[in-house]
Design a protein around this motif. Structure first.
Motif, PDB file in Angstrom:
ATOM      1  N   ALA A  87       2.730 -74.540  20.370  1.00  0.00           N
ATOM      2  CA  ALA A  87       2.284 -73.614  19.467  1.00  0.00           C
ATOM      3  C   ALA A  87       3.483 -72.606  19.291  1.00  0.00           C
ATOM      4  O   ALA A  87       3.783 -71.867  18.153  1.00  0.00           O
ATOM      5  N   VAL A  88       4.512 -72.156  20.368  1.00  0.00           N
ATOM      6  CA  VAL A  88       5.659 -71.398  20.147  1.00  0.00           C
ATOM      7  C   VAL A  88       6.376 -71.857  19.064  1.00  0.00           C
ATOM      8  O   VAL A  88       7.030 -71.143  18.420  1.00  0.00           O
ATOM      9  N   GLY A  89       6.426 -73.435  19.202  1.00  0.00           N
ATOM     10  CA  GLY A  89       7.399 -74.047  18.226  1.00  0.00           C
ATOM     11  C   GLY A  89       7.097 -73.768  16.852  1.00  0.00           C
ATOM     12  O   GLY A  89       7.815 -73.345  15.890  1.00  0.00           O
ATOM     13  N   VAL A  90       5.412 -74.086  16.458  1.00  0.00           N
ATOM     14  CA  VAL A  90       5.207 -73.426  15.174  1.00  0.00           C
ATOM     15  C   VAL A  90       5.548 -72.123  15.044  1.00  0.00           C
ATOM     16  O   VAL A  90       5.887 -71.951  13.527  1.00  0.00           O
ATOM     17  N   THR A  91       5.383 -71.146  15.869  1.00  0.00           N
ATOM     18  CA  THR A  91       5.482 -69.727  15.524  1.00  0.00           C
ATOM     19  C   THR A  91       7.098 -69.697  15.229  1.00  0.00           C
ATOM     20  O   THR A  91       7.277 -68.903  14.252  1.00  0.00           O
ATOM     21  N   LEU A  92       7.746 -70.411  15.824  1.00  0.00           N
ATOM     22  CA  LEU A  92       9.276 -70.209  15.617  1.00  0.00           C
ATOM     23  C   LEU A  92       9.581 -70.705  14.183  1.00  0.00           C
ATOM     24  O   LEU A  92      10.702 -70.202  13.508  1.00  0.00           O
TER      25      LEU A  92
ATOM     26  N   LEU B  97       8.103 -60.101  11.330  1.00  0.00           N
ATOM     27  CA  LEU B  97       7.721 -61.320  10.930  1.00  0.00           C
ATOM     28  C   LEU B  97       7.371 -61.995  11.913  1.00  0.00           C
ATOM     29  O   LEU B  97       6.332 -62.824  12.005  1.00  0.00           O
ATOM     30  N   PHE B  98       8.065 -62.309  13.056  1.00  0.00           N
ATOM     31  CA  PHE B  98       7.964 -63.027  14.165  1.00  0.00           C
ATOM     32  C   PHE B  98       6.597 -62.630  14.655  1.00  0.00           C
ATOM     33  O   PHE B  98       5.742 -63.854  15.093  1.00  0.00           O
TER      34      PHE B  98
ATOM     35  N   GLU C 175      -0.497 -71.900  15.481  1.00  0.00           N
ATOM     36  CA  GLU C 175       0.742 -71.066  15.913  1.00  0.00           C
ATOM     37  C   GLU C 175       0.231 -70.132  17.313  1.00  0.00           C
ATOM     38  O   GLU C 175      -1.123 -70.577  17.657  1.00  0.00           O
ATOM     39  N   LEU C 176       1.325 -69.657  17.921  1.00  0.00           N
ATOM     40  CA  LEU C 176       0.871 -69.220  19.121  1.00  0.00           C
ATOM     41  C   LEU C 176      -0.392 -68.486  19.381  1.00  0.00           C
ATOM     42  O   LEU C 176      -1.289 -68.886  20.255  1.00  0.00           O
ATOM     43  N   PHE C 177      -0.585 -67.278  18.692  1.00  0.00           N
ATOM     44  CA  PHE C 177      -2.005 -66.640  18.865  1.00  0.00           C
ATOM     45  C   PHE C 177      -3.088 -67.469  18.418  1.00  0.00           C
ATOM     46  O   PHE C 177      -4.036 -67.441  19.169  1.00  0.00           O
ATOM     47  N   TYR C 178      -3.165 -68.461  17.446  1.00  0.00           N
ATOM     48  CA  TYR C 178      -4.227 -69.149  17.136  1.00  0.00           C
ATOM     49  C   TYR C 178      -4.488 -69.985  18.409  1.00  0.00           C
ATOM     50  O   TYR C 178      -5.707 -70.075  18.880  1.00  0.00           O
ATOM     51  N   GLN C 179      -3.496 -70.638  18.797  1.00  0.00           N
ATOM     52  CA  GLN C 179      -3.763 -71.519  20.095  1.00  0.00           C
ATOM     53  C   GLN C 179      -4.355 -70.855  21.188  1.00  0.00           C
ATOM     54  O   GLN C 179      -5.206 -71.553  21.879  1.00  0.00           O
ATOM     55  N   VAL C 180      -3.689 -69.724  21.586  1.00  0.00           N
ATOM     56  CA  VAL C 180      -4.293 -68.936  22.641  1.00  0.00           C
ATOM     57  C   VAL C 180      -5.671 -68.686  22.731  1.00  0.00           C
ATOM     58  O   VAL C 180      -6.568 -68.771  23.426  1.00  0.00           O
ATOM     59  N   GLN C 181      -5.852 -68.286  21.202  1.00  0.00           N
ATOM     60  CA  GLN C 181      -7.592 -68.102  21.042  1.00  0.00           C
ATOM     61  C   GLN C 181      -8.477 -69.394  21.225  1.00  0.00           C
ATOM     62  O   GLN C 181      -9.537 -69.159  21.709  1.00  0.00           O
ATOM     63  N   VAL C 182      -7.708 -70.433  20.763  1.00  0.00           N
ATOM     64  CA  VAL C 182      -8.385 -71.547  21.132  1.00  0.00           C
ATOM     65  C   VAL C 182      -8.956 -71.894  22.319  1.00  0.00           C
ATOM     66  O   VAL C 182      -9.932 -72.343  22.769  1.00  0.00           O
ATOM     67  N   VAL C 183      -7.692 -71.747  23.258  1.00  0.00           N
ATOM     68  CA  VAL C 183      -8.054 -71.951  24.791  1.00  0.00           C
ATOM     69  C   VAL C 183      -8.804 -71.209  25.329  1.00  0.00           C
ATOM     70  O   VAL C 183      -9.662 -71.649  26.000  1.00  0.00           O
ATOM     71  N   TYR C 184      -8.807 -69.789  25.216  1.00  0.00           N
ATOM     72  CA  TYR C 184      -9.720 -69.059  25.691  1.00  0.00           C
ATOM     73  C   TYR C 184     -11.152 -68.950  25.023  1.00  0.00           C
ATOM     74  O   TYR C 184     -12.171 -68.505  26.077  1.00  0.00           O
ATOM     75  N   GLY C 185     -11.256 -69.472  23.997  1.00  0.00           N
ATOM     76  CA  GLY C 185     -12.504 -69.817  23.556  1.00  0.00           C
ATOM     77  C   GLY C 185     -13.456 -70.950  24.153  1.00  0.00           C
ATOM     78  O   GLY C 185     -14.351 -70.872  24.266  1.00  0.00           O
TER      79      GLY C 185
ATOM     80  N   VAL D 299       3.668 -62.274  26.885  1.00  0.00           N
ATOM     81  CA  VAL D 299       5.033 -62.601  27.580  1.00  0.00           C
ATOM     82  C   VAL D 299       5.930 -63.577  26.565  1.00  0.00           C
ATOM     83  O   VAL D 299       7.071 -63.274  26.492  1.00  0.00           O
ATOM     84  N   TRP D 300       5.291 -64.679  25.799  1.00  0.00           N
ATOM     85  CA  TRP D 300       6.192 -65.329  24.907  1.00  0.00           C
ATOM     86  C   TRP D 300       6.732 -64.362  23.937  1.00  0.00           C
ATOM     87  O   TRP D 300       7.968 -64.765  23.464  1.00  0.00           O
ATOM     88  N   TYR D 301       5.913 -63.610  23.373  1.00  0.00           N
ATOM     89  CA  TYR D 301       6.397 -62.802  22.315  1.00  0.00           C
ATOM     90  C   TYR D 301       7.241 -61.881  22.692  1.00  0.00           C
ATOM     91  O   TYR D 301       8.651 -61.547  22.292  1.00  0.00           O
ATOM     92  N   ILE D 302       7.431 -61.297  23.825  1.00  0.00           N
ATOM     93  CA  ILE D 302       8.363 -60.512  24.466  1.00  0.00           C
ATOM     94  C   ILE D 302       9.534 -61.276  24.811  1.00  0.00           C
ATOM     95  O   ILE D 302      10.735 -60.689  24.426  1.00  0.00           O
ATOM     96  N   LEU D 303       9.534 -62.532  25.336  1.00  0.00           N
ATOM     97  CA  LEU D 303      10.733 -63.171  25.777  1.00  0.00           C
ATOM     98  C   LEU D 303      11.682 -63.520  24.476  1.00  0.00           C
ATOM     99  O   LEU D 303      12.732 -63.197  24.361  1.00  0.00           O
ATOM    100  N   LEU D 304      10.867 -64.033  23.325  1.00  0.00           N
ATOM    101  CA  LEU D 304      11.533 -64.243  22.116  1.00  0.00           C
ATOM    102  C   LEU D 304      12.115 -63.196  21.372  1.00  0.00           C
ATOM    103  O   LEU D 304      13.047 -63.044  20.890  1.00  0.00           O
ATOM    104  N   THR D 305      11.245 -61.974  21.465  1.00  0.00           N
ATOM    105  CA  THR D 305      11.729 -60.848  20.667  1.00  0.00           C
ATOM    106  C   THR D 305      13.043 -60.264  21.248  1.00  0.00           C
ATOM    107  O   THR D 305      13.949 -59.744  20.633  1.00  0.00           O
ATOM    108  N   THR D 306      13.180 -60.417  22.716  1.00  0.00           N
ATOM    109  CA  THR D 306      14.275 -60.006  23.734  1.00  0.00           C
ATOM    110  C   THR D 306      15.396 -60.896  23.087  1.00  0.00           C
ATOM    111  O   THR D 306      16.509 -60.170  22.785  1.00  0.00           O
ATOM    112  N   ALA D 307      15.360 -62.099  22.875  1.00  0.00           N
ATOM    113  CA  ALA D 307      16.282 -62.821  22.463  1.00  0.00           C
ATOM    114  C   ALA D 307      16.865 -62.828  21.075  1.00  0.00           C
ATOM    115  O   ALA D 307      18.022 -62.590  21.041  1.00  0.00           O
ATOM    116  N   LEU D 308      15.763 -62.377  20.298  1.00  0.00           N
ATOM    117  CA  LEU D 308      16.091 -61.687  18.815  1.00  0.00           C
ATOM    118  C   LEU D 308      16.934 -60.580  18.942  1.00  0.00           C
ATOM    119  O   LEU D 308      18.068 -60.340  18.210  1.00  0.00           O
TER     120      LEU D 308
END
Lengths: 265, 305
Positions: free
Chosen positions: B85-90, B241-242, B255-265, B279-288
């Motif tokens: 999902a992170v891959g799809v988001t990227l 946008l990210f 994508e990341l948020f959808y997949q997370v929703q699926v899992v906690y559903g 945490v994924w959003y924070i990590l990747l935003t930091t990289a950007l």
């Protein structure tokens, strides 16, 4: 055998720039009100006049940075910005205007060097992109020009690391890199600290002695006296007086020229 | 002793102490020999202390509160579905940025061009895509097949030569990329235009006076200088946008948020899974942000003395 052709050319010395009945307005303000001027090849013409008299605008019309409203300008036998076909004038496309400009060097008051490019890159940009010179040749030519303006050791430096006088000398080298037939200087020393004016004027004087055709808008009366073949005095969009420096600067006929000179001398 | 240099902080006290001031005043003694006492900032230390306590409380809570369920977080943080999902988001961010900014640069120069036609087209585009909410636009693209069943090339209002089935042509993923990119282009165009306007007009004039070809004037002279003011805003847009890609979860794209929703559903562990996404959003935003720093430094060359 070629004596007849030779006679016809020597009879009327080469006119490099011809300006006829040029008018230019910005909105309701008429900046040029009928300018006639001829500049011969190899001559230095210095344009003087109070600010707002239209000197810079006139200079900018010669390489079509400003379009004229009426009248015409020719450079080296061809019209600037237009093409004549029968009794119609066709406006040139931007590409053609740009090609014309590569034969006219322009030096700005504020240098306008490209700050993100090194001195060398500034100089070779136009020869490489506009004239399609091989990069190697352009670099060799640029190095020679830098030596000529006394900045051989500054090729790899960015413009902001140079003094104003050095920047203007780079700008002159940049204009020369196109090997122009005509050089236009728009108040080349007005943005400089007083102690840096001399080094720039020396470069321009050197070019003048070398026989480069040039038109210089300036406030440096001493420079005009020393270098000019013709001094042109402009006021309120008109040429009020022109002639040899000794006549215009020392024995001005026109009261407005006299008034101006008494203020700046 | 020069007055322009930084004040010496730890100079040993000179021959004059309290009693010496009087002689300084009337004696004209060298002031450079005196000890300089810098301004003190006592409240700064109070603020630091308060902040440190609050931060410690928050961290303590993260560790001790069982509600965070860090074991669940750890299990899912690098789970295959999440990584995918992170891959799809990227991917969405990448295509949205590249297509969006490429189109945005074209639109910006169209809007700045002397041609009234090009300028009007660019203006209309920007007006339209800034006016339509992204989510509405995405749903339109997603439902394109409902409006137009097939796409046909041919003579307008006349016979067609060949046609595509829109259902196959515009899948969910390409609908999402299309929506994000077209939306992004409108904003990118204005950011690029702003950057170009900030470049000194003397630069274009000098380039024109040298006879440099038009495209080269823009690409080599204006755009690199415009980059300095474009970059901070562009980085904002890319980061926005990210995270904004989470909006395409409405189109059931993994994508990341959808997949997370699926899992906690499925497992009901809402908080730790939201933390996985966070945490994924924070990590990747930091990289950007780090990338932004280096790109900005590249375009700052020649700006310093």
């Amino acid at each position: 055998m070629s004596s007849t052709t030779k006679d016809t050319t020597t009879d009327s010395p080469d006119v490099m720039v011809e300006i006829r009945a040029v008018h230019k307005s910005f909105g309701t303000l008429e900046v040029l009100r009928g300018i006639d001027l001829s500049v011969r090849a190899g001559e230095v013409t210095v344009v003087l006049g109070p600010s707002g008299s239209g000197k810079s605008t006139l200079l900018r019309t010669i390489n079509h940075l400003e379009k004229v409203d009426h009248g015409w300008i020719s450079f080296d036998g061809t019209l600037v910005g237009y093409r004549r076909d029968g009794n119609k004038l066709y406006e040139l496309r931007e590409r053609e205007v740009l090609r014309q400009r590569t034969r006219i060097g322009f030096v700005f008051q504020n240098f306008n060097l490209f700050p993100h490019l090194t001195v060398l890159e500034n100089i070779i940009e136009a020869p490489v992109s506009a004239l399609r010179r091989p990069r190697k040749d352009a670099v060799a030519a640029a190095e020679k020009l830098l030596a000529r303006v006394g900045l051989a050791d500054k090729a790899g430096v960015y413009p902001k690391q140079l003094s104003g006088g050095q920047q203007q000398r780079v700008a002159i080298a940049r204009a020369l890199a196109l090997e122009p037939k005509l050089l236009l200087f728009d108040e080349p020393t007005s943005a400089l600290d007083p102690e840096l004016v001399g080094e720039v004027l020396d470069v321009i004087k050197d070019l003048a002695r070398g026989g480069t055709t040039m038109i210089v808008v300036t406030h440096e009366i001493g420079f005009a006296r020393e270098v000019a073949d013709t001094v042109v005095f402009m006021d309120e969009g008109r040429i009020v007086e022109q002639g040899a420096p000794a006549d215009v600067l020392d024995r001005p006929d026109n009261p407005r020229t006299r008034a101006f000179l008494s203020k700046v001398l | 002793m020069s007055l322009t240099s930084d004040p010496p902080l730890d100079r040993p006290t000179g021959p004059h102490t309290d009693s010496g001031t009087a002689t300084d005043m009337d004696g004209g003694v060298d002031h450079g020999a005196l000890t300089v006492v810098p301004v003190r900032h006592p409240w700064r230390w109070v603020a630091v202390a308060v902040t440190a306590v609050l931060l410690a409380q928050f961290l303590h809570g993260l560790v001790t509160n069982p509600g965070w369920e860090w074991d669940v977080f750890a299990r899912f943080f690098t789970a295959e579905t999440i990584l995918k999902a992170v891959g799809v988001t990227l991917q969405l961010t990448f295509y949205g940025t590249v297509i969006g900014f490429a189109l945005g640069i074209v639109l910006a120069f169209m809007r700045l061009s002397a041609s009234p036609f090009l300028s009007a087209v660019a203006y209309a585009y920007i007006w339209a895509f800034r006016s339509i909410p992204l989510i509405v636009q995405l749903l339109f693209w997603f439902n394109l097949a409902y409006l137009y069943k097939e796409l046909q090339f041919g003579i307008p209002f006349g016979p067609g030569f060949f046609s595509f089935d829109t259902m196959n042509l515009v899948g969910a993923m390409s609908a999402a990329v299309l929506g994000l990119a077209l939306h992004q282009a409108a904003y990118a165009a204005e950011i690029v235009r702003g950057g170009v306007l900030a470049v000194d007009s003397g630069q274009l004039e000098a380039a024109a006076a040298l006879g440099i070809p038009r495209y080269r004037q823009l690409w080599r002279i204006v755009l690199p200088q415009a980059m300095r003011s474009i970059l901070p805003n562009a980085a904002n847009e890319i980061i926005s946008l990210f995270k904004g890609t989470s909006i395409v979860s409405v189109m059931a794209i993994g994508e990341l948020f959808y997949q997370v929703q699926v899992v906690y559903g499925r497992n009901g562990r809402v908080v730790p899974l939201l933390m996985v996404a966070t945490v994924w959003y924070i990590l990747l935003t930091t990289a950007l942000s780090v990338l932004q720093h280096y790109v900005e430094r590249h375009y700052a060359k020649g700006a310093a003395r």
